[in-house]
Design a protein around this motif. Sequence first.
Motif, PDB file in Angstrom:
ATOM      1  N   UNK A   1      -1.080-129.191   0.955  1.00  0.00           N
ATOM      2  CA  UNK A   1      -0.375-129.202  -0.326  1.00  0.00           C
ATOM      3  C   UNK A   1      -1.162-128.462  -1.412  1.00  0.00           C
ATOM      4  N   UNK A   2      -2.517-128.537  -1.324  1.00  0.00           N
ATOM      5  CA  UNK A   2      -3.370-127.906  -2.331  1.00  0.00           C
ATOM      6  C   UNK A   2      -3.580-126.412  -2.085  1.00  0.00           C
ATOM      7  N   UNK A   3      -3.034-125.890  -0.990  1.00  0.00           N
ATOM      8  CA  UNK A   3      -3.283-124.496  -0.633  1.00  0.00           C
ATOM      9  C   UNK A   3      -2.975-123.512  -1.765  1.00  0.00           C
ATOM     10  N   UNK A   4      -1.813-123.606  -2.444  1.00  0.00           N
ATOM     11  CA  UNK A   4      -1.566-122.652  -3.536  1.00  0.00           C
ATOM     12  C   UNK A   4      -2.610-122.737  -4.649  1.00  0.00           C
ATOM     13  N   UNK A   5      -3.016-123.954  -4.988  1.00  0.00           N
ATOM     14  CA  UNK A   5      -4.001-124.120  -6.055  1.00  0.00           C
ATOM     15  C   UNK A   5      -5.359-123.557  -5.651  1.00  0.00           C
ATOM     16  N   UNK A   6      -5.787-123.883  -4.433  1.00  0.00           N
ATOM     17  CA  UNK A   6      -7.128-123.493  -4.017  1.00  0.00           C
ATOM     18  C   UNK A   6      -7.225-122.023  -3.634  1.00  0.00           C
ATOM     19  N   UNK A   7      -6.108-121.414  -3.237  1.00  0.00           N
ATOM     20  CA  UNK A   7      -6.160-120.046  -2.742  1.00  0.00           C
ATOM     21  C   UNK A   7      -5.555-119.006  -3.675  1.00  0.00           C
ATOM     22  N   UNK A   8      -4.926-119.423  -4.753  1.00  0.00           N
ATOM     23  CA  UNK A   8      -4.365-118.463  -5.710  1.00  0.00           C
ATOM     24  C   UNK A   8      -5.024-118.632  -7.072  1.00  0.00           C
ATOM     25  N   UNK A   9      -4.854-119.801  -7.666  1.00  0.00           N
ATOM     26  CA  UNK A   9      -5.423-120.026  -8.997  1.00  0.00           C
ATOM     27  C   UNK A   9      -6.940-119.908  -8.993  1.00  0.00           C
ATOM     28  N   UNK A  10      -7.589-120.406  -7.919  1.00  0.00           N
ATOM     29  CA  UNK A  10      -9.044-120.363  -7.885  1.00  0.00           C
ATOM     30  C   UNK A  10      -9.563-118.936  -7.780  1.00  0.00           C
ATOM     31  N   UNK A  11      -8.807-118.071  -7.090  1.00  0.00           N
ATOM     32  CA  UNK A  11      -9.208-116.658  -7.008  1.00  0.00           C
ATOM     33  C   UNK A  11      -9.190-116.024  -8.395  1.00  0.00           C
ATOM     34  N   UNK A  12      -8.109-116.275  -9.131  1.00  0.00           N
ATOM     35  CA  UNK A  12      -7.995-115.712 -10.481  1.00  0.00           C
ATOM     36  C   UNK A  12      -9.091-116.258 -11.385  1.00  0.00           C
TER      37      UNK A  12
END
Length: 289
Positions: free
Chosen positions: A247-258
């Motif tokens: 469930x956290x994949x979008x947060x950890x892999x998109x927002x964290x990159x930015x």
Amino acid sequence: QKAVAGTAWSTLSTVGRQLLSIASVATVARLLGPGAYGVMAMAGILLLFVTTMRDLGTGTAIVQRRSVTPRLLSSLFWVNSGMGLLLAAFVVGISSFMSSFFHTPALAPILCWLSLSFWLTSCGIVHNSLLVRDMQYKKLATTELGSAILSYLVALTLAYAGLGVWSLVFANITNALATTVLYWVFSSWRPTFVFDRREVRSVMGFSLNLSGFILVNYFSRNADNIIVGRVRGQAELGSYQMAYNLMLTPLSNISSVIAQITFPAFSRIQDDNQRFRSAYVRQSMMVAL
């Protein structure tokens, strides 16, 4: 321009690590079952708490400061190394209590071995911060992806050898060791036997406030894991943790990159309010998209 160029490297690293995560679920997780991941999730509750205190925000302070001196860097290196040893000893000391709390005898020796990773990662905090500060995203991506590949191979090999949950333990230690070694290889800075209390105090106002926020955020993020592990046991916690991580994949892999890319860039323009405002709005739009 550096931030935009760095996005490609960070995205490559993130995609690569996500593919390894999927491969791990398809191979290692199927070999070990949810029970092994449940024990690691129990260990992770304590380890994540200790991690929030590992560098007291000093690594972030190095990136945020307008300028850093060799005396400050060496002083913070020894602070972080000492904290790593103290926290490792704390984990060993509390391992029996955690084992009793979760009704899982196997947890105590696992925590003792995993405590090694604290000292290992503490020795690379300053080097990592310098690479982030200088926007050396290619080197950071190479480190993250290389360490992830090596730890996955260790986990897969040991899982096939029948070591069970210990394959995850040794993979974790391998990741910490490989990451720190590569940070040292890619960073030209080396610590000296210097410790300046005045330099350390100069960053504490920023770093301790940051640590306080991280500590509060830890409890808000992990209260559910503590309850599930305590009441339902390791197998159900393993399944719950796996679903939660997906469930956290979008947060950890998109927002964290930015965030990783823009933080050092924002630090460079922190005195230019107009430029900072424009960059912040663009970043917020990117995250929202």
